[in-house]
Write a protein that holds these residues in place. Structure first.
Motif, short mmCIF file in Angstrom:
data_model
loop_
_atom_site.label_atom_id
_atom_site.label_comp_id
_atom_site.label_asym_id
_atom_site.label_seq_id
_atom_site.Cartn_x
_atom_site.Cartn_y
_atom_site.Cartn_z
N VAL A 152 37.94 51.30 17.43
CA VAL A 152 38.25 50.55 18.66
C VAL A 152 38.42 49.06 18.35
CG1 VAL A 152 37.33 49.87 20.92
CG2 VAL A 152 37.15 52.23 20.16
N SER A 153 37.73 48.59 17.32
CA SER A 153 37.83 47.17 16.97
C SER A 153 39.24 46.78 16.52
CB SER A 153 36.84 46.82 15.85
OG SER A 153 35.53 47.08 16.28
N ALA A 154 40.06 47.80 16.20
CA ALA A 154 41.46 47.52 15.88
C ALA A 154 42.18 46.92 17.10
CB ALA A 154 42.17 48.79 15.42
N VAL A 162 44.15 39.15 26.32
CA VAL A 162 43.67 39.38 27.68
C VAL A 162 42.61 38.33 28.04
CG1 VAL A 162 42.49 41.05 29.18
CG2 VAL A 162 44.17 41.85 27.50
N MET A 163 41.73 38.04 27.08
CA MET A 163 40.67 37.05 27.32
C MET A 163 41.26 35.68 27.63
SD MET A 163 37.93 38.74 27.07
CE MET A 163 38.49 40.40 27.39
N LYS A 164 42.27 35.31 26.86
CA LYS A 164 42.94 34.02 27.10
C LYS A 164 43.62 34.03 28.47
CE LYS A 164 46.03 30.48 26.30
NZ LYS A 164 46.87 30.31 25.15
N ALA A 165 44.34 35.10 28.79
CA ALA A 165 45.07 35.16 30.06
C ALA A 165 44.11 35.09 31.25
CB ALA A 165 45.91 36.43 30.13
N PHE A 204 41.61 47.25 32.11
CA PHE A 204 40.16 47.29 31.86
C PHE A 204 39.51 45.99 32.34
CE2 PHE A 204 38.87 51.07 29.64
CZ PHE A 204 40.03 51.58 29.11
N MET A 205 40.17 44.87 32.05
CA MET A 205 39.60 43.57 32.42
C MET A 205 39.56 43.41 33.94
SD MET A 205 38.25 41.01 30.96
CE MET A 205 37.28 40.01 32.09
N ALA A 206 40.65 43.76 34.62
CA ALA A 206 40.69 43.62 36.08
C ALA A 206 39.66 44.54 36.73
CB ALA A 206 42.09 43.92 36.60
N ARG A 207 39.44 45.69 36.11
CA ARG A 207 38.41 46.61 36.60
C ARG A 207 37.03 45.98 36.47
NH1 ARG A 207 36.80 50.96 38.28
NH2 ARG A 207 35.87 51.69 36.34
N GLU A 208 36.84 45.27 35.37
CA GLU A 208 35.55 44.62 35.18
C GLU A 208 35.32 43.56 36.26
OE1 GLU A 208 34.65 43.49 31.06
OE2 GLU A 208 33.40 41.91 31.93
N HIS A 320 33.70 42.26 24.96
CA HIS A 320 34.23 43.08 26.05
C HIS A 320 34.54 44.49 25.58
CE1 HIS A 320 34.55 40.36 29.50
NE2 HIS A 320 34.43 39.46 28.56
N LEU A 321 35.04 44.63 24.35
CA LEU A 321 35.30 45.98 23.83
C LEU A 321 33.99 46.78 23.76
CD1 LEU A 321 37.96 45.38 21.06
CD2 LEU A 321 38.15 47.00 22.94
N GLU A 322 32.91 46.10 23.36
CA GLU A 322 31.61 46.78 23.31
C GLU A 322 31.19 47.20 24.71
OE1 GLU A 322 28.86 44.17 21.29
OE2 GLU A 322 29.89 44.36 19.38
N LYS A 323 31.40 46.30 25.67
CA LYS A 323 31.04 46.57 27.06
C LYS A 323 31.87 47.73 27.63
CE LYS A 323 30.66 42.61 29.39
NZ LYS A 323 31.03 41.56 30.36
N TRP A 324 33.17 47.69 27.39
CA TRP A 324 34.05 48.74 27.94
C TRP A 324 33.76 50.08 27.28
CZ3 TRP A 324 39.12 45.46 27.21
CH2 TRP A 324 39.09 44.39 28.11
#
Ligand SMILES: [Zn+2]
Length: 362
Positions: A152-154, A162-165, A204-208, A320-324
């Protein structure tokens, strides 16, 4: 002289070959790194097809190693201030700092002169990561803490976009009260244009944020994508057939197609924000109407562009990947729809239907 296996192209004319090359001459760093997984994206395919005129080979080479998404293992590294040791897993950053003021403060993602000031691994004047091993500097490596999440880290590199946006969104939305009167985003709608890997990561981000999330495209989706969309409670609609939500508060475009973007601008609510992330230099010109401008002005719409991300966004991406991975169950893993060998070069030429993210196992 060391010789290594690598996937190379010749920028900007394209092509792809997998074979032995001399260890690149433009490498400055002393950290010896071996990729574990590299991710494949539209940029790689466009480069190989010769469709990206801004790409160029490293100085003194007539080829460039392709690939800018990777998770790697450190084989050997000198003592450094970044806490990275031999054996660690790391993600190398794509864009390397130049000398403009934004680069000097660690924000090459906001570089003031992209064409001349910075280099990007596998894109602009610097070798990428699809090689048996390569060298880099500790400064450009981001450590992965959770070893169970290697595959997943790939996705770290695309997630950092996404983080920047989302940082851009938060800044733009500050000029008015963007939350509902319950202090949350629960009653806010987010529309994501496009259904590629980046679009899924935005979802995923908007869901968070707990927004109601819609994804849209001009065609139906295959079973594999629809399954993930259901699993993460996102609504998909085909905009050629359906209207979708009446009004949305945040639009994220991953298509880069001006006609598509303009089709949705008047869906934005008062004080709405549109983040443009996708690019498509081959798209045709689209006129913007007086009514569109009236709408944008009268509704206080903000349209913001966002490209790349800095080291802090890579660090956020890993968190965030860890969280998701935890909160969305296996859905994050399912974004990786195919694993290939470096000599499966066909995957670079043709995109499998229903691909979200293809990765190469080194
Ligand atoms: Zn710069």
């Amino acid at each position: 002289m060391e010789r290594i296996m690598a996937l190379t192209t010749s920028a900007p004319k394209g092509g792809l070959s997998y074979g032995k090359i001399h260890l690149p001459i433009n490498i400055e760093g002393k950290a010896k790194i071996k990729p574990v997984y590299t991710g494949l994206c539209g940029t790689d395919r466009a480069e190989i097809a010769g469709g990206l005129p801004f790409t160029y080979n490293p100085v003194g080479q007539d080829y460039m190693i392709i690939g800018h998404e990777a998770v790697c293992q450190v084989l050997d590294i000198e003592e450094n201030n970044f806490g990275i040791k031999s054996g660690d897993y790391v993600v190398p950053v794509v864009r390397r700092r130049g000398s403009c003021i934004n680069c000097r403060i660690g924000r090459p993602d906001n570089c003031s002169d992209v064409d001349h000031d910075i280099r990007e691994a596998g894109i602009r004047g610097l070798d990428g990561f699809n090689a048996e091993y390569f060298y880099d500097t500790p400064e450009n490596l981001i450590k992965i803490n959770e070893r169970s999440m290697l595959k997943v880290s790939a996705l770290t590199e695309p997630v950092k976009n996404v983080m920047k946006a989302l940082e851009v969104f938060e800044k733009l939305s500050e000029r008015s009260i963007f939350t509902g009167d319950d202090s949350t985003y629960l009653l806010k709608n987010c529309l994501i244009i496009g259904t590629g890997s980046e679009a899924f990561l935005y979802a995923f981000m908007a869901r968070e944020y707990r927004m109601k999330v819609y994804m849209t495209n001009r065609h139906e989706l295959g079973e594999q994508k629809m399954k993930i969309i259901d699993e993460i409670s996102v609504s998909f609609y085909n905009y050629m057939k359906d209207q979708g939500p009446d009004k949305v508060d945040l639009i994220i475009d991953t298509s880069g197609d001006p006609a598509t973007i303009m089709r949705f601008v008047r869906k934005l609510n008062y004080n709405g924000v549109a983040i443009m992330f996708g690019t498509n230099g081959a798209a045709s010109d689209t006129p913007i109407s007086g009514n569109d401008i009236n709408y944008i002005v009268e509704h206080n719409i903000t349209i913001g562009g966002s490209v790349d991300g800095s080291k802090k966004h890579y660090l956020n991406a890993i968190q965030h990947l860890e969280k998701w991975n935890y909160s969305e169950g296996g859905a994050v893993n399912k974004l990786i729809t195919g694993i290939y060998d470096p000599d499966d070069t066909g995957i670079f030429m043709e995109k499998p239907s229903d691909e979200i993210k293809s990765i190469i196992k080194w």
